[in-house]
Design an enzyme around this catalytic site. Structure first.
Site, PDB file in Angstrom:
ATOM      1  CB  CYS A  60      -0.962  -0.007   1.183  1.00 12.92           C
ATOM      2  SG  CYS A  60      -0.217  -0.436   2.773  1.00 12.92           S
ATOM      3  CG  HIS A  67      -0.594   4.403   3.882  1.00 13.69           C
ATOM      4  ND1 HIS A  67      -1.212   4.116   5.069  1.00 13.69           N
ATOM      5  CD2 HIS A  67      -0.081   3.213   3.447  1.00 13.69           C
ATOM      6  CE1 HIS A  67      -1.101   2.824   5.335  1.00 13.69           C
ATOM      7  NE2 HIS A  67      -0.433   2.260   4.367  1.00 13.69           N
TER       8      HIS A  67
END
Lengths: 371, 371, 371, 371
Positions: free
Chosen positions: A159, A261
């Site tokens: 990710c 993120h």
């Protein structure tokens, strides 16, 4: 025209269906225009139960009614024989053997696990970046023993890698090779799965370390942004960005964010003089993925959304834009050490995980790789 | 020997006594071996009230009994005439005029405000780094109009600058000039004062922007790590690290942490080959501040505490070590783009603010600059 | 049939359009089947600017394109003359005068502000509970000086009141009067607006106090759950639950949650023996609001969703169910002091604020109160 | 005079030394005036290692130097033979057998585990409340098979029980029996140990359920606040508050707080009319524990600190007051359903766990129960 455009639905399976990524697959696939969930796989402990009894559902939407009573199977190919695509959200401890077995049984696997990412015949595809790497599939099949007709494995990236390679790809496309790149991440807790991070470790805290994560970013970025070359033996191979050396240094941190993120990126171009911040902004905003251009239904209209406000992107405000299928960039400005710096934010459980697998599968359907 | 060592107490005042930094000054000074709180200053609104009525106390220790009933004055020099030292936790909007007036009244001011940090005759001192800059004080006094006998102003640095200059100073001392440095911060909410950041902005979020902060780190670091030279006119001047060009690039973020700034740092030395991570670790651990060597009571024994665990320092676990008076470094390792990278964590309200002012004052007492 | 069902759109205005509640109104109305945003009002400071320049948008969806360039007006009736409905998200400091002026100008105002909640001629309507109180509107108009033909004001309740009155109403409908009720709330920070609560006050903390909140719950609940009686003078009046004395005690706390108020409720019925937990669960699950029955498009299918899992409802997982338009109840069980206890959770910015006003307006349209 | 007052030190052991409670025991005991850590016990996996290698230290102070190199043993009595006191922070899964074995070996065990709390011969002692229950010890020894000369077990209460029984005891002492009590808790994550609660469950969330917790509060409170009676067979027995029926109803919630349980309490006295809020405030503030009166060094000067500010106590601001050894009460006011309501906050890892055991042991030393 591919099958889906003729209105035909494709049966799909989900491995690791009770886990964090598996739940996200199910939530997304239950609303998909042509993928239909047909089989669910999980550990032996869950096998035989209806899905709603086997899972500790942690999504904000209720369990889709179509799967509530669907039986959970062990992760054996025989239960998935009629699936055109199998999505894997398996843990790395078991993903290697299971995914191998599925491929050997002529099944098509799109995996979130890390096990095959470094395999020289398995493409590591971020669907907004390097769908061209599907060109390795014929070789993956033919080198398999015995050779395969239909089965293959495609992985998507970690990710935190996914977030950063999208703008890097856009910039290399516009301005040529990047020479070096520094990345400092502030990663959401959902990236660690469930139960994942103990709350005592992260409330009112930063953990400046995620095991193996920096190595993944540094290595995966090169595979994804690199090209495909031909070896002396006539084989195709990933060139790991060999056409121009590319040094990447990542520092990974965990912060008290549920989803999304955020990454601070600085980079230096090979080209002198480098592009201006405004040129960079435009190149990012204008970049469009092949997946979107081809009409993959889960590919976002804005591959990269460029924020003008000085304090964006922010995970809480921007992670649900386009259902988290694109990436957001902001604060594009000059760097006093390298050339340009900016902030990128991506939804780690959407484009950073399940959504990437699904777009990859849509692309493969479109290209006729799935029958 | 200086006064304090003869057991004499020194009266001190606190400006901005009801604010966040002022409260911290009071908490620290109430336990100080030789500074004794004598006068408190705040805005007109608070003037005339006993301290306990004027303040909304937000420290985890109760209001020290010695100041509970102490009257709060307006910030005028006349109320502080008998103070040997005046600590300022004033907001930048008012600090300039008030601190000027105090200096003109022959008072000694140690300020946390940013107003005088760029003044060419005011030292910007991180007490674990550049106490040598006190050498500018005689010139500050003599160039004042009219010239001063006792009064002067010393500032300390922004909290995020303070964290990073300590290891940078240690490394320049051991290995010579640093050529470039990338800094990505994850800063605590207490750095923004009170009320500061709205909770809706930071809960489950990262804000990748702090107004003016990156410029402060980039500029202040050069003044602090630079030397003092003599100009053609025979004046002393801060050389802004002119002996060797030093490029600094900072990216500042706010995270959901109450106290303790965490910063990811990568740097390149001028010296080739650069030192190894192990040499860097040793240089950091062995660095001792002059303030500690001279016996300043608030200076920490470990200027830099070097963690060996892979996941430290962390703000929640490490910010109270040595009452937050030192800095913590961990994860010293090679950087693929520059030479070395590491994580530094410092308590932004202790060494990043009030504690720095207090150690600076202790140093000045020790050197006879305060009478 | 009412207008909307004939496909005609109704123009609406939003007062306080740049604030937290105003933004939510705009996000919801931009997707409404028959309300169309026509005019925006805010403070003088914003007036004249296009909405996107006047607002600091804090919603997770981008600003709806239809209002981006819409000019912001001062909150004067003349700018809203063609609006069939005006929604008010104004602050209490200004809401009283402005809403009065709008009503006097024959406009229909649905307000989130507290100013008119205690007015004996203004209904305080939670749309899932007491739409019968619209019966006061003719009297509100006729007693106005001069009497009104079209204008009126309807308020909705405080967010923490809204959550609890829905299950209380369901239980009184099924089992007759409740005699006493203890409520302990754990309220989200978004309930305090923006900037609202400083982050330093709530991160890693609970604040066991919200000014005026306990009184609001205790008073508003009686008005909402009470009936409408006729006085000796032939006027209609809210009876404040006078048909049976009802004692309510609330304890209000703020917790580190972005959205969604959680409340622990215990209650005692007048009826002996009281209903069993299972009977209570069924009564809650079977309760349907008149608004839903009448086809109000924003009314939720499940007025009260009853969770069977022992650890639900939870704000993060359940606040977006049905777009936050219903309430969630769980943990229905016996209480050793009163009769029954349970947990209720409701989205304070949806059903607790803007959504309630919108359903109220839909109901009024349906009943022909808006022309 | 007891031993300690003659300056003699007493050797103590810690069971479960590597766990959360065990770490807290070690941190506290390393600064104790007369207890000296002599032996550490943990699981077989840790046995044989020096403490610093066996533990994942999560306290904010570094590992005390005295125990860094101390070897960790298995939890067998032979390694603790010379310890006057053994503190147990063991998990409930193993605490029963181990603590039994230690007692049988004539060791004195002060336990945080729940295993013996309901044992009719084991006192459940909150040291600020019911040290009178030590009177059961002779019977515990004599009924043991074979009878014991020195060994015994004393438990302390669950952390959420401890917080509430202190003010309840103070009020029963001042105003006679309490008839009913409603308690709603907002408990810190540290109450669940480590790893404890997954961060995904609690960030931006409330979990309105803690398994078994409500039952513990309801049962333990009766044992602690009850007296000791004599049975027909001449045995002593805990009367479970039988002298006056006492109904307790608890609702337990987990919130995003690191340390410090906050509880909203409402209660009804038997006495009519009930005391006023001001009388309650005074009774709470004036209450002093026998442990403090007797000079137990860890007992807090203020057993109950009563806050006057409307928004206190708060866990982040008040949990470290008196090293967390007392409890804080605020918001004492009338309740419309019962008589009086207030907020109590106590540090769950200090007075709620390790500190209670230590004060209990100090009391036992003082009373000559430990030789």
């Amino acid at each position: 025209m591919h099958n889906s455009q003729e209105g035909r639905k494709l049966k799909v399976g989900v491995l690791g269906a009770t886990g964090t990524v598996g739940q996200r697959f199910i939530a997304l696939l239950s609303e998909h225009p042509y993928f239909v969930i047909h089989a669910l796989g999980a550990s032996q402990r869950s096998a035989g139960k209806p899905y709603s009894k086997a899972v500790t559902w942690k999504q904000t939407r209720p369990i889709p009614s179509a799967v509530r009573e669907m039986p959970v199977h062990e992760c054996k190919p025989e239960y998935f024989a009629s699936c055109s695509v199998v999505f894997s959200g398996l843990d790395a401890e078991v993903a290697g053997d299971i995914e191998s077995a599925f491929r050997a049984a002529e099944l098509v696997v799109f995996s979130n696990a890390k096990n095959f990412r470094r395999d020289p015949n398995v493409p590591l595809i971020v669907p907004l970046v390097n769908t061209s790497h599907f060109s390795l599939i014929p070789q993956q099949r033919s080198l398999h023993s015995p050779p395969l007709k239909k089965g293959f494995i495609v992985t998507n990236a970690n990710c935190s890698t996914t977030a950063v390679v999208v703008p890097l790809a856009a910039l290399e496309k516009a301005f040529g090779p990047i020479e070096s790149c520094m990345i400092t991440t502030m990663q959401a807790i959902s990236g660690a799965g469930y139960p994942g991070l103990p709350s005592l470790d992260i409330l009112d805290n930063v953990v400046p370390y995620i095991s193996g994560e920096e190595e993944k970013i540094e290595w995966e970025t090169l595979k994804i942004l690199g090209g495909v070359t031909e070896t002396d033996e006539g084989l195709k191979a990933f060139d790991m960005h060999a056409r121009h050396p590319f040094r990447i240094s990542a520092s990974c941190n965990r912060v008290a964010v549920v989803e999304g993120h955020t990454e601070c990126v600085s980079l230096r171009f090979a080209r002198r003089p480098p592009p201006s911040p405004q040129q960079v902004r435009e190149a990012l905003a204008n970049y469009t993925s092949d997946a979107y251009a081809l009409g993959c239904p889960s590919a976002p209209r804005h591959t990269i959304f460029v924020h003008e406000e000085p304090d964006r992107p922010q995970p809480r405000l921007d992670r649900d834009f386009q259902q988290g299928a694109g990436v957001c960039v902001g604060r594009v400005r000059q760097c006093r050490v390298l050339d340009i710096k900016f902030v990128v934010m991506a939804n780690n459980v959407a484009i950073g995980a399940a959504t990437s697998s699904i777009i990859n599968a849509e692309f493969a359907v479109n290209k006729g790789l799935i029958t």
